[in-house]
Design an enzyme around this catalytic site. Structure first.
Site, PDB file in Angstrom:
ATOM      1  N   GLY A  59      12.233  -7.897  -0.694  1.00  0.00           N
ATOM      2  CA  GLY A  59      12.320  -8.807  -2.273  1.00  0.00           C
ATOM      3  C   GLY A  59      12.817 -10.142  -2.652  1.00  0.00           C
ATOM      4  O   GLY A  59      12.358 -11.429  -1.740  1.00  0.00           O
ATOM      5  N   CYS A  93      12.552  -7.536   6.464  1.00  0.00           N
ATOM      6  CA  CYS A  93      11.967  -9.335   5.196  1.00  0.00           C
ATOM      7  C   CYS A  93      13.383  -9.324   4.664  1.00  0.00           C
ATOM      8  O   CYS A  93      15.007  -9.346   5.380  1.00  0.00           O
ATOM      9  CB  CYS A  93      11.073  -9.091   4.272  1.00  0.00           C
ATOM     10  N   TYR A  94      13.711  -8.716   3.411  1.00  0.00           N
ATOM     11  CA  TYR A  94      15.216  -9.348   2.573  1.00  0.00           C
ATOM     12  C   TYR A  94      15.764  -8.333   3.209  1.00  0.00           C
ATOM     13  O   TYR A  94      17.285  -8.790   3.358  1.00  0.00           O
ATOM     14  CB  TYR A  94      14.438  -9.228   1.472  1.00  0.00           C
ATOM     15  N   HIS A 136       6.014  -7.631   7.676  1.00  0.00           N
ATOM     16  CA  HIS A 136       5.702  -6.941   6.423  1.00  0.00           C
ATOM     17  C   HIS A 136       5.537  -5.601   7.285  1.00  0.00           C
ATOM     18  O   HIS A 136       3.863  -5.722   7.385  1.00  0.00           O
ATOM     19  CB  HIS A 136       5.592  -6.375   5.396  1.00  0.00           C
ATOM     20  N   GLU A 154       4.598  -3.144   7.325  1.00  0.00           N
ATOM     21  CA  GLU A 154       3.835  -1.824   5.708  1.00  0.00           C
ATOM     22  C   GLU A 154       2.584  -1.878   5.443  1.00  0.00           C
ATOM     23  O   GLU A 154       1.845  -1.218   4.796  1.00  0.00           O
ATOM     24  CB  GLU A 154       5.162  -1.544   4.978  1.00  0.00           C
ATOM     25  N   ASP A 168      -5.305  13.565 -12.000  1.00  0.00           N
ATOM     26  CA  ASP A 168      -3.717  13.976 -12.191  1.00  0.00           C
ATOM     27  C   ASP A 168      -3.949  15.604 -13.061  1.00  0.00           C
ATOM     28  O   ASP A 168      -3.078  16.393 -12.647  1.00  0.00           O
ATOM     29  CB  ASP A 168      -2.850  12.960 -12.500  1.00  0.00           C
ATOM     30  N   LYS A 216      -1.406   9.352  -5.559  1.00  0.00           N
ATOM     31  CA  LYS A 216      -2.113   9.846  -5.801  1.00  0.00           C
ATOM     32  C   LYS A 216      -2.721  10.559  -4.709  1.00  0.00           C
ATOM     33  O   LYS A 216      -3.693  11.338  -4.673  1.00  0.00           O
ATOM     34  CB  LYS A 216      -2.644   8.557  -6.129  1.00  0.00           C
TER      35      LYS A 216
END
Ligand code: XMP
Length: 517
Positions: A56, A83-84, A173, A175, A231, A373
């Site tokens: 964050g 992280c945060y 991070h 991710e 979609d 997606k």
């Protein structure tokens, strides 16, 4: 639907969605909740097998900065702070976080100092993986029960672990793609430490989603606006599998579709899938209302409003409906609940079918609202949709209107359609289509002088756009080889009457947007 699941508490990082994507890539259903909207009751109902605290933008050293609800540390569930998330976990459990050190952004090397369950066999003591750091504060003292298991120059506690409680904290991070083996570390956490079973696949989701639609809709009627995009197409096929001809699709041809698009959509749905479909050619109406309008927001509003009227008319013709199906995706759901409740600026008024449900007194059916997606594409494949269709680039609701800056005319749209088709054809031939998030031509409201053969030309200039992106929120322009661009420019100028100059747009987002209007 009962799946083994994981909860992500969001502290506002730009990349929280990436955590969710990584978790789901490992077959685990997860949801993102704002850190301050997690009651013990809701959590018990959701019943996650582990919790991730996201990064964050705040500093835990600031007064009033966000904290995880204290009760989450007493549930006996594994927790991973990123992280945060690591810093707030430390601040809440008795460690020390300091601000004012050198900020560390970008690539960094860490050193693994101790093996832990979080590393599994991915990293072992002594290895030095490259990771992606992005922090100003850092943890300088850890509470009892925790060990430092990796360090870096800028972060003495790059990774910390309390194996008994299964609490882990990572300063960087995992991710983001730039962290070597980051996805595997997330896998180790969700699958091995939390014990999630990995039962989240689109093949199994398909059957559950079909059943859920049947339960919800019963014998009532559903309408679904088809845009030609992935979609709405996947939503329509899924709903049709569930309730058959209780579904009617409406395809409104606004006159601003790409070359061959209407035939393709109508052919696929009416002829191939046998789905009841209204094909409404409303191009005269749309183009009439847009005549002499050159302001982008006015154009969008006119298109949105006209779309609602035409759709409403079509729906009345089939005797009305009870439900409106929409292709809302999980990122739209998360974005509408901002983590701090703050206002966001309107960059563009997005036109889908907003306004319709109230006008027509319809209930909303959103069968894709839990999916990203790429999951929608997988679901489309599980439903038998052809890859050509499922892997298509996104196409905006207002169509070519936002790719034709200035006043729109039928002639300009025809020129644009041809240029766009040549460009996309060249990209496909080069084998680049699937590497690119979105590519299209833009017809500029500028005419320039050229020379062809022995004659002077005075024709339009066009711009080519191609971007890579993960979710359309940020994007980088695609670095084509000059040789490719030169070949496309030659083809467009030779094959498309009305264009004598081609430019390539090298603006990323931000500061640009993907579409030109
Ligand atoms: P921008 O231009 O805002 O676009 O960077 C981000 C993504 O959204 C698509 N887009 C739209 N999609 N209705 C849509 O359904 C709209 O009004 C709209 N405007 C932009 C755009 O094509 C890109 O993928």
């Amino acid at each position: 639907m009962q799946h083994s699941s994981l909860l992500i508490l969001d502290f506002g990082s730009q990349v929280t969605k990436l955590i969710a994507r990584r978790v789901r890539e490992h077959g685990v259903y997860c949801e993102i909740w704002p850190y301050n909207n997690c009651s013990p009751e809701d959590l018990q109902k959701f019943n996650p097998e582990g919790i991730i605290l996201s990064g964050g933008p705040c500093s835990v050293t600031d007064e009033g900065s966000p904290r995880a609800p204290d009760f989450v540390f007493d549930l006996g569930l594994p927790i991973l702070g990123i992280c945060y998330g690591q810093q707030t976990m430390m601040a809440q459990l008795g460690g020390v976080v300091e601000a004012g050190h050198h900020c560390e952004y970008g690539r960094a090397d860490i050193e693994i100092t101790k093996n832990t369950a979080l590393f599994g066999t991915t990293w072992t003591e002594g290895s030095t993986p490259t990771v992606w750091m992005s922090h100003g504060d850092r943890v300088t003292n850890i509470p009892d029960g925790f060990d430092i298991v990796a360090t870096s120059k800028g972060a003495p506690c790059a990774i910390i672990a309390n194996e008994d409680k299964k609490f882990y904290g990572i300063q960087f991070h995992p991710e983001v793609m730039h962290t070597q083996n980051g996805s595997e570390i997330i896998r180790n956490f969700v699958r091995d430490i939390c014990g999630c079973s990995g039962d989240w696949t689109m093949a199994s989701y398909k059957d559950e989603a079909i059943q859920a639609i049947r339960d919800k809709v019963g014998a009532e009627k559903v309408i679904c606006g088809l845009s030609g995009g992935v979609d709405s197409s996947v939503a329509a096929v899924l709903i049709h599998e569930a309730i058959g001809d209780q579904l009617t699709c409406i395809y409104v041809d606004t006159g601003m579709m790409r070359k061959g698009e209407s035939d393709q959509v109508v052919g696929l749905f009416r002829d191939h899938y046998n789905i009841p479909l209204i094909h409404e050619d409303a191009s005269d109406l749309f183009l009439g209302k847009l005549a002499s309008v050159d302001d982008p927001e006015k154009k969008r509003k006119i298109i949105g409003g006209t779309f609602i009227d035409v759709f409403d008319d079509c729906a009345k013709r089939i005797g009305g409906a009870d439900w409106l199906a929409q292709g809302t995706l999980y990122p739209d759901v998360i974005e509408s609940v901002s983590f701090d409740g703050g206002p966001s600026v309107t960059i563009k008024s997005h036109h889908n079918v907003g306004g319709l449900p109230e006008k027509m007194d319809l209930k909303i059916l959103e069968p894709l609202r839990e999916l990203f997606k790429d999951e929608v594409r997988d679901l489309g494949r599980a439903l038998g949709l052809h890859d050509d269709f499922v892997a298509r680039h996104p196409f905006p609701g207002p169509g070519l209107a936002v790719r034709c800056p200035g006043e729109i005319t039928r002639d300009k749209l025809d020129i644009l359609r041809e240029a766009d088709a040549v460009y996309l054809d060249a990209i496909r031939e080069e084998g680049l289509y699937n590497e690119i998030w979105q590519a299209f031509a833009v017809l500029l409201p500028v005419r320039t002088v050229g020379v062809m053969g022995d004659g002077r030309t005075y024709d339009y200039a066009c711009a080519l756009r191609a971007v890579t992106s993960v979710d359309g929120m940020t994007a980088d322009f695609y670095p084509f080889e000059m040789d490719f661009l030169s070949r496309v420019a030659t083809r467009i100028i030779n094959e498309v009457k009305g264009i004598n100059r081609v430019t390539y747009d090298i603006t990323s987002k931000p500061p640009g947007t993907i579409e030109w209007e």
